[in-house]
Design an enzyme around this catalytic site. Structure first.
Site, short mmCIF file in Angstrom:
data_model
loop_
_atom_site.label_atom_id
_atom_site.label_comp_id
_atom_site.label_asym_id
_atom_site.label_seq_id
_atom_site.Cartn_x
_atom_site.Cartn_y
_atom_site.Cartn_z
N ASP A 1 -8.43 -8.98 6.25
CA ASP A 1 -6.96 -9.04 6.30
C ASP A 1 -6.46 -9.12 7.73
O ASP A 1 -5.48 -8.47 8.10
CB ASP A 1 -6.37 -7.81 5.60
CG ASP A 1 -4.90 -7.99 5.22
OD1 ASP A 1 -4.45 -9.15 5.12
OD2 ASP A 1 -4.21 -6.98 5.03
N VAL B 1 4.05 3.71 6.61
CA VAL B 1 3.54 4.45 7.76
C VAL B 1 4.73 5.00 8.52
O VAL B 1 5.66 4.27 8.86
CB VAL B 1 2.68 3.55 8.68
CG1 VAL B 1 2.19 4.35 9.88
CG2 VAL B 1 1.50 2.97 7.92
N TYR C 1 0.82 -1.21 0.00
CA TYR C 1 0.00 0.00 0.00
C TYR C 1 0.85 1.26 0.00
O TYR C 1 0.47 2.32 -0.50
CB TYR C 1 -0.91 0.03 1.24
CG TYR C 1 -0.12 0.05 2.54
CD1 TYR C 1 0.31 1.25 3.10
CD2 TYR C 1 0.22 -1.13 3.18
CE1 TYR C 1 1.06 1.27 4.27
CE2 TYR C 1 0.96 -1.12 4.36
CZ TYR C 1 1.37 0.08 4.89
OH TYR C 1 2.12 0.09 6.04
#
Length: 380
Positions: free
Chosen positions: A149, A42, A39
């Site tokens: 997930d 972070v 994705y």
């Protein structure tokens, strides 16, 4: 579609109209990388004016659709109100290269960091985490969402003793009943019903068999469409609990050619009766009146031999696993049902003593390594 899922779509369209561009370095001091995946990444950050620590989630614009980004942001901001769900903080913006939103920072890592290989975590710690995850999943399901997930890397720690955890990463969340292509992947977390899609174009493996003729290979690649159901999260919760208790997985993959899974399926069928294909493949919206609890009670009468990888567990724990790890998705227990199995012993005494000894060894090794590192720094 529930009211919550409709509202989420509306919120995404509204947020898209007000998304502003901002320079990250102007407003935030980036401290360190917290996580990275397909994705994006972070980062732990501190707001320069307010001094507030937070996590900034970066999504590359070139590989992320604006709508999927805003969907995850708005879901986390407005619907993750349960204390064991990670919430967004109302800060969302873009840069020339990324879409970014801020969320609560978990400063103690994730569940994967504390599961000792082949040992796991202490039983009371495991039950604490399971209790919180049951609440988090039940909250999402009540709104009409399925996480899809659940795994150790997506369970974040708010303290070092796992007294408070938060389920995060909502990039895979779908509304219940959404029609999607089934995907099989080689993992213990993949549900058994997904094997019907094994080898198709969406799966992660199975397309490299050189012995297959062209026509057969082309047939294998046909998509299989299914409806998103909460039973997917129940399965993952069962596998995750096993990993927490043992530091391993019950099988390498949920497949008809995996010996460990076949042993489990054999035990399950003996305890609960032969599998009816109609139960497995029925329309997900068809009502079924069979009670999972009744199936467990029926299985106790014959007392079939336990699958080898589950022999270290008590009868209570075995019932817990057979509820969540039911190969029949329509009869799989819900997270809220799993709460009734908490509170009693899950690991038999002999195994409990062995795990405690292994845990102590691991702690002593860790302390010794830490001491040597400190000595080394002192010498320098």
């Amino acid at each position: 579609m529930t009211a919550a899922t409709k509202l989420l779509d509306e919120m995404c369209h509204l947020t898209a109209q007000s998304l502003t561009q901002m320079d990250t370095s102007e407003h935030f001091k980036l401290i360190k990388l917290l996580g990275e995946g397909s994705y994006g990444k972070v980062m732990l950050a501190v707001h320069k004016k307010r001094g507030t620590p937070m996590a900034l989630k970066f999504f590359p614009r070139e590989s992320t659709s604006l709508f999927s980004f805003l969907r995850e942001y708005n879901l986390s901001l407005s619907f993750c109100t349960h204390p064991s769900l990670t919430r967004a903080l109302g800060i969302v913006y873009s840069t020339p290269s990324h879409y970014i939103f801020a969320q609560q920072a978990s400063l103690f890592g994730d569940l994967y960091d504390v599961i000792i290989p082949e040992v796991g975590v202490e039983e009371n710690c495991c039950q604490r985490v399971v209790s919180q995850l049951c609440g988090a999943l039940s909250h999402l399901h009540s709104l009409g969402f399925v996480h899809r997930d659940l795994k150790p890397e997506n369970v974040f720690l708010c303290d070092s003793a796992c007294r408070w955890v938060k389920l995060g990463d909502f990039g895979m969340v779908k509304a219940k009943g959404t029609r999607i292509p089934e995907v099989w992947y080689s993992s213990p977390y993949c549900t058994p019903e997904a094997e019907m899609a094994r080898g198709n174009e969406d799966s992660w493996s199975g397309n490299n068999d050189d012995n297959c003729c062209f026509n057969h290979d082309r047939e294998k690649k046909k998509r299989v469409w299914v409806f998103v159901e909460p039973s997917t999260d129940s399965w993952a919760l069962g596998v995750l609990t096993y990993a927490m208790l043992t530091g391993s997985h019950p099988w390498a993959e949920t497949a008809s050619d995996c010996h460990a899974y076949l042993k489990y399926q054999e035990w399950f069928d003996q305890a609960n009766g032969p599998k009816d294909e109609l139960d497995v493949w029925m329309d997900p919206h068809t009502e079924n009146t069979k009670d999972v609890t009744d199936l467990h009670e029926a299985g106790q009468k014959g007392c079939p031999p336990v699958a080898p990888q589950f022999a270290c567990f008590t009868e209570l724990a075995c019932s817990f696993f057979q509820s969540l790890l039911n190969p029949r998705p329509q009869l799989r227990g819900r997270p809220e049902d799993a709460l009734s199995y908490l509170g009693g012993d899950w690991i038999i005494e002999k195994e409990r003593v062995r795990l405690e000894e292994e845990r102590n060894k691991s702690s002593r090794k860790g302390a010794f390594r830490c001491m040597k590192e400190m000595e080394g720094r002192g010498e320098r």
